[in-house]
Design a protein around this motif. Structure first.
Motif, short mmCIF file in Angstrom:
data_model
loop_
_atom_site.label_atom_id
_atom_site.label_comp_id
_atom_site.label_asym_id
_atom_site.label_seq_id
_atom_site.Cartn_x
_atom_site.Cartn_y
_atom_site.Cartn_z
N MET A 154 0.40 31.72 79.94
CA MET A 154 0.00 30.78 78.89
C MET A 154 -1.51 30.53 78.99
N PHE A 191 10.77 14.45 62.61
CA PHE A 191 10.05 15.13 63.69
C PHE A 191 9.85 16.60 63.28
N ALA A 192 8.60 17.06 63.30
CA ALA A 192 8.30 18.39 62.78
C ALA A 192 8.51 19.50 63.80
N ARG A 193 8.22 19.20 65.04
CA ARG A 193 8.31 20.22 66.09
C ARG A 193 8.23 19.54 67.45
N ILE A 194 8.49 20.28 68.52
CA ILE A 194 8.16 19.80 69.85
C ILE A 194 6.64 19.91 69.97
N TYR A 226 7.40 14.72 70.44
CA TYR A 226 7.64 15.32 69.13
C TYR A 226 6.47 15.03 68.20
N ILE A 234 5.79 19.36 76.12
CA ILE A 234 6.60 18.87 77.24
C ILE A 234 5.61 18.41 78.31
N ILE A 252 2.04 27.40 73.96
CA ILE A 252 3.33 28.12 74.00
C ILE A 252 3.93 28.02 72.60
N GLY A 253 3.84 29.12 71.84
CA GLY A 253 4.31 29.10 70.45
C GLY A 253 3.60 28.01 69.67
N GLU A 254 4.36 27.24 68.90
CA GLU A 254 3.77 26.15 68.11
C GLU A 254 3.63 24.87 68.94
N SER A 255 3.97 24.93 70.22
CA SER A 255 4.00 23.76 71.09
C SER A 255 3.01 23.91 72.25
N HIS A 256 3.04 22.93 73.14
CA HIS A 256 2.24 22.99 74.36
C HIS A 256 3.06 22.54 75.55
N VAL A 257 2.68 23.04 76.72
CA VAL A 257 3.04 22.39 77.97
C VAL A 257 1.85 21.53 78.36
#
Lengths: 136, 136
Positions: A28, A2-5, A81, A8, A48-53
């Motif tokens: 955001m 798994f590379a990242r979240i 993930y 969510i 949000i950073g390298e991720s998303h909501v």
């Protein structure tokens, strides 16, 4: 691996009402908005950073998110993930005894390939793996 | 401004049992393990991209995580966003009408400064903000 979240996933009764919190208070930015008829949801991705909501609003009461809201109310629905090769990861998870909801990847938001694992085998957390489309 | 997902807090009945899933199947590495007596939990941080998964095992049944497990069972307990200046962010959230559980920052895992927002004002998601200690 798994590379990242990736994101969510959060169940909401109204995306437009919830955006006041996420856009104005949390500051955001919206990356994407899409109606996914097949899953019975409208979804918004926020950076949000390298991720998303991912905010998920049901298209109707009988949809998976509609039933979740009836049962639990608004809140975290799943954790996703990011993986590079979803076919290999699904095979690996199956071999490890994870109970798969999706035996094969299906199309998710923004043309991604996704699969869900049953929370019974993932510590009560509805868990998704996501292979993004090449453009993302 | 929220810089990234700092961690996803997940309530578990046994960290050691859950590590089979997170270390072996998900292939995440343990970054930190700590007993936080004041909060009645043992916690493990696992690396995932720029974020962490935080597994939370109650030290006893009357603790916040113990009561959560009784009520909801294992699963996602909270979402934490990383901020650079928690004092400024708390002020900003208070001004925006967010109901704060912690009126002032307190010490969290790995010497971080943290504060929780009540899920009633954050769309049903227990939300934490985290200013990491300088070493992290």
């Amino acid at each position: 691996m798994f590379a990242r979240i990736d994101h969510i996933g959060i169940a909401v009764t109204s995306i437009d009402e919830e955006l006041a919190l996420y856009e104005q208070t949390y500051e955001m930015e919206i990356a994407h908005r899409e109606v996914i008829e097949q899953q019975g949801v409208e979804a918004v991705l926020l950076d949000i950073g390298e991720s998303h909501v991912e905010l998920l609003q049901p298209l109707g009461p009988g949809t998976p998110i509609g039933r979740f809201l009836d049962r639990r109310g608004p809140g975290v629905h799943h954790v996703a993930y990011q993986v590079a090769d979803i076919d290999a990861e699904l095979e690996r998870l199956r071999d490890a005894g994870i109970q798969l909801i999706d035996q094969a990847p299906r199309t998710g938001i923004r043309g991604s390939r996704v699969a869900f694992c049953h929370p019974k085998s993932t510590g009560g957390v509805l868990t998704e793996i996501v292979e993004p489309a090449e453009a993302h």
